[in-house]
Design a protein around this motif. Structure first.
Motif, PDB file in Angstrom:
ATOM      1  N   SER A 254       0.848  -1.197   0.000  1.00 19.29           N
ATOM      2  CA  SER A 254       0.000   0.000   0.000  1.00 19.29           C
ATOM      3  C   SER A 254       0.882   1.244   0.000  1.00 19.29           C
ATOM      4  O   SER A 254       1.893   1.314   0.716  1.00 19.29           O
ATOM      5  CB  SER A 254      -0.904   0.012   1.236  1.00 19.29           C
ATOM      6  N   HIS A 255       0.511   2.232  -0.800  1.00 20.03           N
ATOM      7  CA  HIS A 255       1.325   3.435  -0.907  1.00 20.03           C
ATOM      8  C   HIS A 255       0.484   4.600  -1.407  1.00 20.03           C
ATOM      9  O   HIS A 255      -0.596   4.421  -1.985  1.00 20.03           O
ATOM     10  CB  HIS A 255       2.510   3.195  -1.855  1.00 20.03           C
ATOM     11  N   ASP A 256       1.000   5.809  -1.159  1.00 21.65           N
ATOM     12  CA  ASP A 256       0.352   7.036  -1.633  1.00 21.65           C
ATOM     13  C   ASP A 256       1.028   7.580  -2.886  1.00 21.65           C
ATOM     14  O   ASP A 256       0.400   8.270  -3.682  1.00 21.65           O
ATOM     15  CB  ASP A 256       0.389   8.116  -0.545  1.00 21.65           C
ATOM     16  N   VAL A 257       2.318   7.300  -3.046  1.00 25.15           N
ATOM     17  CA  VAL A 257       3.084   7.860  -4.150  1.00 25.15           C
ATOM     18  C   VAL A 257       4.265   6.939  -4.465  1.00 25.15           C
ATOM     19  O   VAL A 257       4.820   6.298  -3.567  1.00 25.15           O
ATOM     20  CB  VAL A 257       3.577   9.285  -3.803  1.00 25.15           C
ATOM     21  N   VAL A 258       4.632   6.899  -5.744  1.00 28.53           N
ATOM     22  CA  VAL A 258       5.803   6.144  -6.186  1.00 28.53           C
ATOM     23  C   VAL A 258       6.938   7.139  -6.435  1.00 28.53           C
ATOM     24  O   VAL A 258       6.761   8.116  -7.173  1.00 28.53           O
ATOM     25  CB  VAL A 258       5.513   5.350  -7.484  1.00 28.53           C
ATOM     26  N   VAL A 259       8.076   6.903  -5.797  1.00 29.61           N
ATOM     27  CA  VAL A 259       9.266   7.734  -5.993  1.00 29.61           C
ATOM     28  C   VAL A 259      10.420   6.784  -6.286  1.00 29.61           C
ATOM     29  O   VAL A 259      10.799   5.992  -5.419  1.00 29.61           O
ATOM     30  CB  VAL A 259       9.587   8.591  -4.747  1.00 29.61           C
ATOM     31  N   THR A 260      10.968   6.858  -7.490  1.00 31.59           N
ATOM     32  CA  THR A 260      12.016   5.892  -7.822  1.00 31.59           C
ATOM     33  C   THR A 260      12.957   6.413  -8.902  1.00 31.59           C
ATOM     34  O   THR A 260      12.606   7.299  -9.693  1.00 31.59           O
ATOM     35  CB  THR A 260      11.401   4.557  -8.284  1.00 31.59           C
ATOM     36  N   ASN A 261      14.156   5.863  -8.889  1.00 33.55           N
ATOM     37  CA  ASN A 261      15.140   6.044  -9.952  1.00 33.55           C
ATOM     38  C   ASN A 261      15.302   4.656 -10.577  1.00 33.55           C
ATOM     39  O   ASN A 261      16.065   3.833 -10.076  1.00 33.55           O
ATOM     40  CB  ASN A 261      16.465   6.550  -9.360  1.00 33.55           C
ATOM     41  N   PRO A 262      14.592   4.350 -11.659  1.00 33.51           N
ATOM     42  CA  PRO A 262      14.552   2.981 -12.181  1.00 33.51           C
ATOM     43  C   PRO A 262      15.832   2.602 -12.917  1.00 33.51           C
ATOM     44  O   PRO A 262      16.616   3.485 -13.297  1.00 33.51           O
ATOM     45  CB  PRO A 262      13.375   3.019 -13.154  1.00 33.51           C
ATOM     46  N   PRO A 263      16.053   1.310 -13.147  1.00 36.03           N
ATOM     47  CA  PRO A 263      17.160   0.899 -14.018  1.00 36.03           C
ATOM     48  C   PRO A 263      16.871   1.346 -15.445  1.00 36.03           C
ATOM     49  O   PRO A 263      15.722   1.297 -15.896  1.00 36.03           O
ATOM     50  CB  PRO A 263      17.171  -0.632 -13.892  1.00 36.03           C
ATOM     51  N   TYR A 264      17.914   1.810 -16.143  1.00 33.28           N
ATOM     52  CA  TYR A 264      17.722   2.366 -17.475  1.00 33.28           C
ATOM     53  C   TYR A 264      17.903   1.345 -18.589  1.00 33.28           C
ATOM     54  O   TYR A 264      17.586   1.629 -19.748  1.00 33.28           O
ATOM     55  CB  TYR A 264      18.693   3.526 -17.710  1.00 33.28           C
ATOM     56  N   SER A 265      18.429   0.180 -18.283  1.00 32.80           N
ATOM     57  CA  SER A 265      18.701  -0.822 -19.316  1.00 32.80           C
ATOM     58  C   SER A 265      17.421  -1.556 -19.723  1.00 32.80           C
ATOM     59  O   SER A 265      16.403  -1.501 -19.024  1.00 32.80           O
ATOM     60  CB  SER A 265      19.733  -1.827 -18.799  1.00 32.80           C
ATOM     61  N   GLY A 266      17.520  -2.262 -20.854  1.00 31.08           N
ATOM     62  CA  GLY A 266      16.407  -3.095 -21.299  1.00 31.08           C
ATOM     63  C   GLY A 266      15.108  -2.321 -21.454  1.00 31.08           C
ATOM     64  O   GLY A 266      15.092  -1.161 -21.866  1.00 31.08           O
ATOM     65  N   ASP A 267      14.006  -2.962 -21.052  1.00 28.30           N
ATOM     66  CA  ASP A 267      12.684  -2.326 -21.181  1.00 28.30           C
ATOM     67  C   ASP A 267      12.112  -1.914 -19.824  1.00 28.30           C
ATOM     68  O   ASP A 267      10.899  -1.759 -19.676  1.00 28.30           O
ATOM     69  CB  ASP A 267      11.711  -3.273 -21.879  1.00 28.30           C
ATOM     70  N   HIS A 268      12.996  -1.713 -18.834  1.00 27.09           N
ATOM     71  CA  HIS A 268      12.527  -1.362 -17.483  1.00 27.09           C
ATOM     72  C   HIS A 268      11.685  -0.084 -17.476  1.00 27.09           C
ATOM     73  O   HIS A 268      10.633  -0.032 -16.836  1.00 27.09           O
ATOM     74  CB  HIS A 268      13.715  -1.207 -16.526  1.00 27.09           C
ATOM     75  N   VAL A 269      12.174   0.958 -18.152  1.00 23.45           N
ATOM     76  CA  VAL A 269      11.472   2.244 -18.112  1.00 23.45           C
ATOM     77  C   VAL A 269      10.101   2.138 -18.769  1.00 23.45           C
ATOM     78  O   VAL A 269       9.104   2.650 -18.239  1.00 23.45           O
ATOM     79  CB  VAL A 269      12.321   3.342 -18.777  1.00 23.45           C
ATOM     80  N   GLU A 270      10.026   1.483 -19.903  1.00 23.53           N
ATOM     81  CA  GLU A 270       8.738   1.320 -20.576  1.00 23.53           C
ATOM     82  C   GLU A 270       7.750   0.558 -19.694  1.00 23.53           C
ATOM     83  O   GLU A 270       6.583   0.955 -19.551  1.00 23.53           O
ATOM     84  CB  GLU A 270       8.925   0.584 -21.903  1.00 23.53           C
ATOM     85  N   ARG A 271       8.202  -0.516 -19.063  1.00 20.93           N
ATOM     86  CA  ARG A 271       7.317  -1.311 -18.199  1.00 20.93           C
ATOM     87  C   ARG A 271       6.879  -0.493 -16.980  1.00 20.93           C
ATOM     88  O   ARG A 271       5.731  -0.587 -16.534  1.00 20.93           O
ATOM     89  CB  ARG A 271       8.026  -2.592 -17.759  1.00 20.93           C
ATOM     90  N   LEU A 272       7.791   0.307 -16.462  1.00 20.63           N
ATOM     91  CA  LEU A 272       7.457   1.137 -15.294  1.00 20.63           C
ATOM     92  C   LEU A 272       6.400   2.183 -15.663  1.00 20.63           C
ATOM     93  O   LEU A 272       5.446   2.394 -14.901  1.00 20.63           O
ATOM     94  CB  LEU A 272       8.712   1.820 -14.765  1.00 20.63           C
ATOM     95  N   LEU A 273       6.580   2.850 -16.797  1.00 14.22           N
ATOM     96  CA  LEU A 273       5.612   3.870 -17.208  1.00 14.22           C
ATOM     97  C   LEU A 273       4.219   3.270 -17.399  1.00 14.22           C
ATOM     98  O   LEU A 273       3.211   3.859 -16.975  1.00 14.22           O
ATOM     99  CB  LEU A 273       6.078   4.535 -18.502  1.00 14.22           C
TER     100      LEU A 273
END
Length: 378
Positions: A254-273
């Motif tokens: 459970s959370h109110d907000v997501v704050v992260t510096n994701p891994p930039y390799s592969g498709d991590h950013v696309e999956r996170l978005l």
């Protein structure tokens, strides 16, 4: 003067004479020039080697004045004394004996105090941080004393600092596939820039910032928890878990907000978005500028009109924990989090809707006392 080849030849002859015991004191080593019986006597009789060719010639002159029988007797008499290690200068050790280990020099009380400060649980800043006048953890007292410490004391302090840095990440084992270049912790400065936004979000949700539930799904070494707690955000969830397995299992905390510096390799950013959009919660993502121009960016968000971007006035630094990346990919400067790096120009991608719309957030930002370290643009 003898050539180098002749000197090597004489040296070999001297070693042969030594190994066979031919008019040689046992266990002795002689100068390259001392290859004759007269020269060996000169060495043995004094218990030391002549330091210059001039002294050697004086010994040779003395020996030439002796008849062969007298010279042979002198060599035999000198051998036991040399073998026992008796001489003017050097006391030679018997074969098989080892020198006792030198006693460790005692450290001064000041050096001991510095060592103890690095071992304290609440110790902040590395040695380089504490000696840097521009760093927040600068220690003026340590800087003033540093040159007065002996070489051994400075080496002991450096070694203690190195071990402390290594122990911080020695036990990290990620139970999911990782790329070496993704191991970067966010600096405290980056979290300070978004602290006013998180405080405003907590206010809009009707809770104090200490109760705001922050979720960082990507684990590196856990520094995010410490950095945000220092800013007053006590409920931060960042554990060494496989984020995608957590999503699949339906066990996202459970959370109110997501704050992260994701891994930039592969498709991590696309999956996170894509997940952030489906999650329907506010999010702040620290990423390089080039992701905003990727073909998947608009598609992953669906609608990017609500996105805002927070640019730092000064380029953000990141920290690679010790032991998580090859040495040839790291700079020499070390901090509490490891090695400093800044591979990309990065900024915060954020969307606080549905709690705060983009229009309302911009209006608040324009009227509120903005941090000097950052500026906003839509």
């Amino acid at each position: 003067r003898a050539s180098k080849a002749e000197q090597r030849k004489r040296k070999r002859e001297a070693k042969v004479g030594q190994s066979t015991g031919e008019e040689c004191a046992p266990g002795k080593k002689y100068r390259v020039e001392a290859s004759s019986a007269e020269d060996r006597y000169a060495v043995d009789a004094t218990g030391e080697r002549p330091k210059t060719n001039g002294k050697l010639k004086k010994h040779q002159k003395k020996c030439k004045a002796m008849d062969p029988q007298e010279l042979a007797e002198a060599v035999v008499e000198a051998a036991p004394a040399a073998a026992d290690g008796i001489g003017k200068k050097a006391k030679r050790k018997k074969k098989g004996e080892s020198a006792p280990a030198p006693a460790a020099a005692a450290l001064s009380p000041e050096a001991e105090a510095v060592l103890a400060s690095f071992s304290a649980p609440d110790a902040k800043g590395t040695l380089s941080d504490r000696l840097n006048p521009t760093h927040p953890h600068f220690d003026a007292a340590l800087k003033a004393k540093w040159k007065s410490f002996s070489k051994k004391e400075r080496e002991a302090i450096v070694e203690r600092d190195r071990r402390r840095l290594q122990s911080a990440t020695a036990q990290i084992r990620h139970p999911f596939p990782t790329a070496e270049d993704d191991h970067c912790e966010t600096s405290a400065e980056a979290y300070r820039d978004v602290a006013p936004l998180l405080e405003h979000l907590a206010e809009r949700l009707g809770k104090p910032k200490a109760r705001l539930r922050i979720y960082d799904p990507y684990y590196c070494a856990g520094a995010v928890v410490r950095h945000l707690q220092e800013l007053g955000f006590n409920r931060v969830y960042n554990k060494c878990q496989d984020f995608y397995a957590v999503i699949e299992a339906g066990s996202v905390p459970s959370h109110d907000v997501v704050v992260t510096n994701p891994p930039y390799s592969g498709d991590h950013v696309e999956r996170l978005l894509r997940w952030c959009r489906s999650n329907a919660k506010p999010f702040l993502l620290l990423m390089p500028s080039y992701f905003s121009t990727k073909p998947f960016y608009q598609a992953a968000l669906g609608d990017a009109s609500s996105m805002l971007y927070l640019f730092p006035r000064k380029r953000y630094m990141y920290w690679t924990p010790k032991g998580l990346r090859a040495k040839d990919k790291m700079q020499s400067h070390s901090g509490v989090l490891g090695h400093r790096t800044s591979p990309f120009v990065s900024f915060w991608y954020l969307d606080l809707s549905p709690a705060v719309s983009a229009k309302r957030l911009l209006k608040w930002w324009a009227s509120a006392a903005r941090p000097e370290a950052a500026r906003s643009s839509a």
